[in-house]
Design a protein around this motif. Structure first.
Motif, PDB file in Angstrom:
ATOM      1  N   GLY A 115       0.788  -1.226   0.000  1.00 29.64           N
ATOM      2  CA  GLY A 115       0.000   0.000   0.000  1.00 29.64           C
ATOM      3  C   GLY A 115       0.819   1.273   0.000  1.00 29.64           C
ATOM      4  O   GLY A 115       0.535   2.196  -0.764  1.00 29.64           O
ATOM      5  N   ILE A 116       1.847   1.317   0.833  1.00 26.74           N
ATOM      6  CA  ILE A 116       2.645   2.550   0.929  1.00 26.74           C
ATOM      7  C   ILE A 116       3.382   2.857  -0.379  1.00 26.74           C
ATOM      8  O   ILE A 116       3.308   3.989  -0.872  1.00 26.74           O
ATOM      9  N   PRO A 117       4.079   1.878  -0.987  1.00 25.32           N
ATOM     10  CA  PRO A 117       4.728   2.203  -2.273  1.00 25.32           C
ATOM     11  C   PRO A 117       3.720   2.589  -3.359  1.00 25.32           C
ATOM     12  O   PRO A 117       3.987   3.509  -4.151  1.00 25.32           O
ATOM     13  N   LEU A 118       2.579   1.909  -3.393  1.00 25.77           N
ATOM     14  CA  LEU A 118       1.581   2.266  -4.407  1.00 25.77           C
ATOM     15  C   LEU A 118       0.969   3.631  -4.137  1.00 25.77           C
ATOM     16  O   LEU A 118       0.725   4.399  -5.073  1.00 25.77           O
ATOM     17  N   GLN A 119       0.742   3.950  -2.870  1.00 29.32           N
ATOM     18  CA  GLN A 119       0.213   5.274  -2.551  1.00 29.32           C
ATOM     19  C   GLN A 119       1.207   6.358  -2.966  1.00 29.32           C
ATOM     20  O   GLN A 119       0.810   7.363  -3.554  1.00 29.32           O
ATOM     21  N   ASN A 120       2.474   6.142  -2.687  1.00 27.24           N
ATOM     22  CA  ASN A 120       3.485   7.118  -3.101  1.00 27.24           C
ATOM     23  C   ASN A 120       3.540   7.254  -4.621  1.00 27.24           C
ATOM     24  O   ASN A 120       3.681   8.356  -5.146  1.00 27.24           O
ATOM     25  N   TYR A 121       3.424   6.140  -5.316  1.00 25.25           N
ATOM     26  CA  TYR A 121       3.453   6.166  -6.789  1.00 25.25           C
ATOM     27  C   TYR A 121       2.253   6.921  -7.343  1.00 25.25           C
ATOM     28  O   TYR A 121       2.396   7.806  -8.194  1.00 25.25           O
ATOM     29  N   PHE A 122       1.059   6.576  -6.883  1.00 25.55           N
ATOM     30  CA  PHE A 122      -0.157   7.188  -7.424  1.00 25.55           C
ATOM     31  C   PHE A 122      -0.353   8.624  -6.957  1.00 25.55           C
ATOM     32  O   PHE A 122      -1.050   9.399  -7.618  1.00 25.55           O
ATOM     33  N   ASN A 123       0.269   9.013  -5.852  1.00 25.56           N
ATOM     34  CA  ASN A 123       0.198  10.409  -5.419  1.00 25.56           C
ATOM     35  C   ASN A 123       0.923  11.343  -6.383  1.00 25.56           C
ATOM     36  O   ASN A 123       0.670  12.545  -6.371  1.00 25.56           O
ATOM     37  N   ASN A 124       1.817  10.790  -7.210  1.00 23.70           N
ATOM     38  CA  ASN A 124       2.469  11.609  -8.234  1.00 23.70           C
ATOM     39  C   ASN A 124       1.467  12.090  -9.276  1.00 23.70           C
ATOM     40  O   ASN A 124       1.712  13.087  -9.958  1.00 23.70           O
ATOM     41  N   LYS A 158      -3.742  12.958  -5.539  1.00 19.89           N
ATOM     42  CA  LYS A 158      -3.849  12.445  -4.179  1.00 19.89           C
ATOM     43  C   LYS A 158      -5.135  11.645  -3.973  1.00 19.89           C
ATOM     44  O   LYS A 158      -5.286  10.966  -2.974  1.00 19.89           O
ATOM     45  N   PHE A 159      -6.047  11.712  -4.933  1.00 22.17           N
ATOM     46  CA  PHE A 159      -7.305  10.977  -4.838  1.00 22.17           C
ATOM     47  C   PHE A 159      -7.280   9.649  -5.596  1.00 22.17           C
ATOM     48  O   PHE A 159      -8.212   8.859  -5.489  1.00 22.17           O
ATOM     49  N   LEU A 160      -6.230   9.392  -6.366  1.00 20.38           N
ATOM     50  CA  LEU A 160      -6.197   8.196  -7.199  1.00 20.38           C
ATOM     51  C   LEU A 160      -6.075   6.920  -6.373  1.00 20.38           C
ATOM     52  O   LEU A 160      -6.787   5.940  -6.627  1.00 20.38           O
ATOM     53  N   PHE A 161      -5.210   6.902  -5.374  1.00 19.08           N
ATOM     54  CA  PHE A 161      -5.046   5.688  -4.570  1.00 19.08           C
ATOM     55  C   PHE A 161      -6.318   5.334  -3.794  1.00 19.08           C
ATOM     56  O   PHE A 161      -6.735   4.161  -3.807  1.00 19.08           O
ATOM     57  N   PRO A 162      -6.983   6.286  -3.140  1.00 22.31           N
ATOM     58  CA  PRO A 162      -8.263   5.930  -2.490  1.00 22.31           C
ATOM     59  C   PRO A 162      -9.310   5.435  -3.492  1.00 22.31           C
ATOM     60  O   PRO A 162     -10.086   4.530  -3.183  1.00 22.31           O
ATOM     61  N   LYS A 163      -9.307   5.998  -4.709  1.00 16.68           N
ATOM     62  CA  LYS A 163     -10.239   5.514  -5.730  1.00 16.68           C
ATOM     63  C   LYS A 163      -9.911   4.075  -6.120  1.00 16.68           C
ATOM     64  O   LYS A 163     -10.824   3.278  -6.372  1.00 16.68           O
TER      65      LYS A 163
END
Length: 125
Positions: A9-18, A21-26
């Motif tokens: 989750g953390i690496p993917l959240q960091n990746y998608f936050n680029n 910031k709403f992409l990972f929760p989606k």
């Protein structure tokens, strides 16, 4: 589940936050929704094939299906190879099914299918 969520989750959240910031929760919400649909669909197909009503009334609860979807997405992004990601995630799925009693094979498989759909939808490869 917590350790898996930290690892993927953390690496993917960091990746998608680029991107947003709403992409990972989606993505998380999409995986929850898709895994529920696939879970219901797989058990409904099993019911249609067997006519056994135990498949018609299967309760489900847990976040591990989402983790299998995240794991598939993580391996797709890390290795840029869908075949490798599928093999790796399937091997983990069979490991969990063999060594963890009362784990839901269909639930985890539905999360993997949800991860596949999200990967294709976002065109990650």
């Amino acid at each position: 589940n917590s350790i898996s969520f930290i690892n993927y989750g953390i690496p993917l959240q960091n990746y998608f936050n680029n991107y947003s910031k709403f992409l990972f929760p989606k993505i998380i919400l999409s995986l929850i929704f898709l895994s529920g649909i696939f879970y219901t669909l797989l058990y409904y197909i099993a019911f249609l094939i067997t006519q056994d009503y135990k498949y018609y009334n299967q309760p489900a609860c847990g976040f591990s299906c989402v983790l299998f979807g995240l794991q598939y997405i993580y391996y797709c992004l890390s290795y840029n190879d869908e075949t490798f990601a599928l093999k790796r995630t399937l091997s983990h799925l069979f490991y969990v099914a063999m060594f963890i009693p009362n784990s839901s094979f269909v639930g985890h498989l539905s999360g993997l299918l949800g991860g596949f759909v999200v990967t294709k939808t976002l065109e990650l490869n």
